[in-house]
Design an enzyme around this catalytic site. Structure first.
Site, PDB file in Angstrom:
ATOM      1  N   THR A  54       0.923  -0.974   0.019  1.00 26.06           N
ATOM      2  CA  THR A  54       0.007  -0.074  -0.263  1.00 26.06           C
ATOM      3  C   THR A  54       0.835   1.123   0.134  1.00 26.06           C
ATOM      4  O   THR A  54       0.560   2.416  -0.886  1.00 26.06           O
ATOM      5  CB  THR A  54      -0.907   0.008   1.296  1.00 26.06           C
ATOM      6  OG1 THR A  54      -1.780  -1.100   1.140  1.00 26.06           O
ATOM      7  CG2 THR A  54      -1.678   1.078   1.285  1.00 26.06           C
ATOM      8  N   LYS A  82       6.304  10.489  21.631  1.00 33.22           N
ATOM      9  CA  LYS A  82       6.373  11.545  22.735  1.00 33.22           C
ATOM     10  C   LYS A  82       4.777  11.740  23.191  1.00 33.22           C
ATOM     11  O   LYS A  82       4.704  12.656  24.194  1.00 33.22           O
ATOM     12  CB  LYS A  82       6.986  12.776  22.461  1.00 33.22           C
ATOM     13  CG  LYS A  82       8.353  12.439  21.933  1.00 33.22           C
ATOM     14  CD  LYS A  82       8.958  13.903  21.590  1.00 33.22           C
ATOM     15  CE  LYS A  82      10.230  13.663  20.807  1.00 33.22           C
ATOM     16  NZ  LYS A  82      10.620  14.679  19.888  1.00 33.22           N
TER      17      LYS A  82
END
Lengths: 300, 300, 300
Positions: A54, A82
């Site tokens: 893909t 994060k």
């Protein structure tokens, strides 16, 4: 097609689909003619899950149109670690790119992303949800090989968990197709999908064995049965063996039967079929390029 | 050169090699002149093992020719994890790209891939096997610095496991080169390679010490001695120390001696040599770009 | 600007900064006009640490100028694992690219790299060191929203460890700015930075609470307070809560207050502010593109 985002194949009318497939045919017939079509295009690839075909075929599509990509990279190498929210990530990325291709493990992720950004979002898989460009390339492949009218198609294997299959089945209700679903009892189409197809007026039958229905099929769409769906190895082997395809299986198939598979395959289709006229799965993968070119072209 | 694939340097005749090196010289002399040479090129980079310089220099080469790349990404982020065979992976990828550069940990991988696809396959390293574009850039570097005729070259370090060295040594048999192999007893050239070189009519001598032969060398090709080849640290240090190069080592070397190294180096060459005329290893790495441009150009 | 490398914002004079910001404004105003500005540019991206926005925006900047990138990839997929020194890595890569963008965990890495190569090096973060292109885009954003003259700016949060903040504060000393630093006692500006600002003639005040100073601010620059700075969770929550911003916090703010954040944010700014006129953090991220275009343009 006039849509801001492509989130699910269900949002596409028959006319929408045919417009994309027609355009894809033009691109496939003479790729060189379109090499300068979108020189300004920068396509953001945001893959929160691994992908080869893909991702590579969207990258190829963008570049074959004269455009380029910006790659978010893997989740491990990005700010996602994060603790950034998806809404924040895509709102930053829309400042870099003209469109966003998003794959994400959570169902509804593409929908959510589309609510936050102004550039087009293409859903390239959202967990158990949708993967509409796969459906478009499946339809393109069927149309090229058997036609979408007066079609008799068998869909084999894991019909319970395969999002590819649910989406394709629903799209086929917009065409004149007889759909045969062949699977072990434990991997049958979910009730909700069956109801959905019924509502859409689908011409559908279910089978436990491929034998009876094979001689009438134009297309056989094979999917992978995953080991992890079964409590024990023994049970898995029995089922996987029964729903895999080789030369013997095809003895009573029509000469022009097309065998499709979204890939990657493991043991579902014997390699001895790869060089036969039946094998359509590699060209199916290749069709991802012109179809995604057409899709991008329609969204830009 | 008229080949479908580049799998090993052995398939190249002297004329083939010279044609690529000549073309590389043209590209190096005026890179800007070739910026539109292959605007249609999409090169697939399929690296099943880590790589910096090989991958980056192929990417640079494709882009300096006006082309672009599609990157399979790391194995961790691809379908390979799902158990797909190499034959399937490359058959999908040939639908996206005009050529495939393949690095794979298994010997014979590029050969296998080449049997399944119609686009050119370039072997960028197949385990203990071959890495022919490295050989071409080595030859190019030797030709630029010392010439390939009437050449006296020393090849130093790990001659047992280094595929780079075997391939280069074989290629040099097509030119007028005296080859001196310098290594510890335990890392000598394998018998089969020695036999192979002998059959090809090589002018070869083996030494345990660099001292005797150094004063006559035009080129000294240094390779890395890997810690893991030695049973204990003590033994490793002794050997590695003896086969590393610094200013003292070169006291009796010719002023125009070129020192080469395939990089990365660890302690084989002292940094104090980096700014001397001898240091050829960085320009050797840079030569990867024009040589790979020429290689791609010859395959397309 | 006439510099070989961009290592720290401190090397830039007020005139240098204004030249880059002016050029960035031109690029932002009509990006299409510059699509062929640097067709020859190949920019090497060498990120030894994860990054999303910095890396993607440099990639976007290079491509919006008509150029392209070569990506070193992650450390895991590169030669660095084999023990190569940074000096060697960049000396190889300068042979591929026209400029190098470097992020590295060690302070001083970009300075070191710049001493070894002839192509321009842009420091994109060196541990606790510098990240000058972030400072430029911060200045650009301030200039667009509040102007750099007669500016009243509050800088809130972790002022001890945030390199972004130190660099911005220093750069603002070159303009007519009153700087208010608001932080918990334990995360106050380090003495050395305060001294540095004093030396540069900064107009600076420190506060423990945002309340008093908020009504006078043109810009509020929020930074993330990291959990790992605190010995226990309890203490962290208390502090983080006190220095986070929501609609209530802004009751006495000016209507045209711009809130900035280098992103990614976690809980520092409530999402309810995202659709207000105050929210400048997403356009701040987007400004990375024209600013980095201008930066590259000035170095090439």
């Amino acid at each position: 097609m006039r849509h801001d985002h492509l989130l699910t194949a269900k949002q596409l009318s028959r006319a929408d689909i045919e417009a994309v497939l027609d355009r894809a045919s033009e691109f496939a017939a003479d790729p060189a003619a379109f090499r300068e079509r979108h020189p300004e295009l920068l396509l953001a690839l945001c893959f929160f899950e691994p992908s080869t075909r893909t991702k590579m075929s969207f990258e190829t599509a963008a570049k074959r149109l004269g455009g380029d990509i910006v790659d978010m990279g893997s989740v491990e190498s990005s700010s996602v670690k994060k603790g950034e929210s998806l809404a924040d990530t895509v709102r930053v990325i829309e400042g870099y790119a003209d469109a966003i291709v998003l794959r994400h493990p959570k169902q509804g992720a593409a929908q959510l992303a589309s609510e936050y950004v102004d550039v087009p979002v293409v859903n390239a898989g959202d967990g158990a949800g949708h993967h509409p460009s796969q459906t478009l390339l499946d339809l393109y492949t069927i149309r090229e090989n058997a036609g979408l009218d007066d079609l008799s198609i068998g869909i084999l294997g894991d019909l319970k968990y395969g999002r590819t299959v649910h989406s394709l089945a629903h799209a086929l209700t917009k065409f004149d197709a007889r759909q045969h679903f062949i699977s072990p009892e434990s991997l049958k189409l979910p009730r909700s999908v069956r109801y959905d197809l019924h509502e859409a007026g689908a011409n559908v039958r279910e089978h436990e064995s491929l034998e009876d229905v094979l001689p009438n099929l134009d297309v056989l769409y094979v999917t992978r049965i995953q080991r992890e769906r079964f409590p024990d190895e023994e049970e898995y082997r029995k089922v996987a063996g029964k729903y895999s395809i080789d030369a013997d299986t095809l003895e009573h198939a029509r000469d022009d039967l097309s065998i499709m598979h979204p890939l990657p395959r493991v043991d579902e289709i014997a390699p001895e079929l790869d060089d036969t006229e039946h094998a359509t799965y590699f060209s199916q993968a290749h069709n991802g390029v012109p179809v995604r070119m057409a899709l991008l072209d329609s969204l830009l």
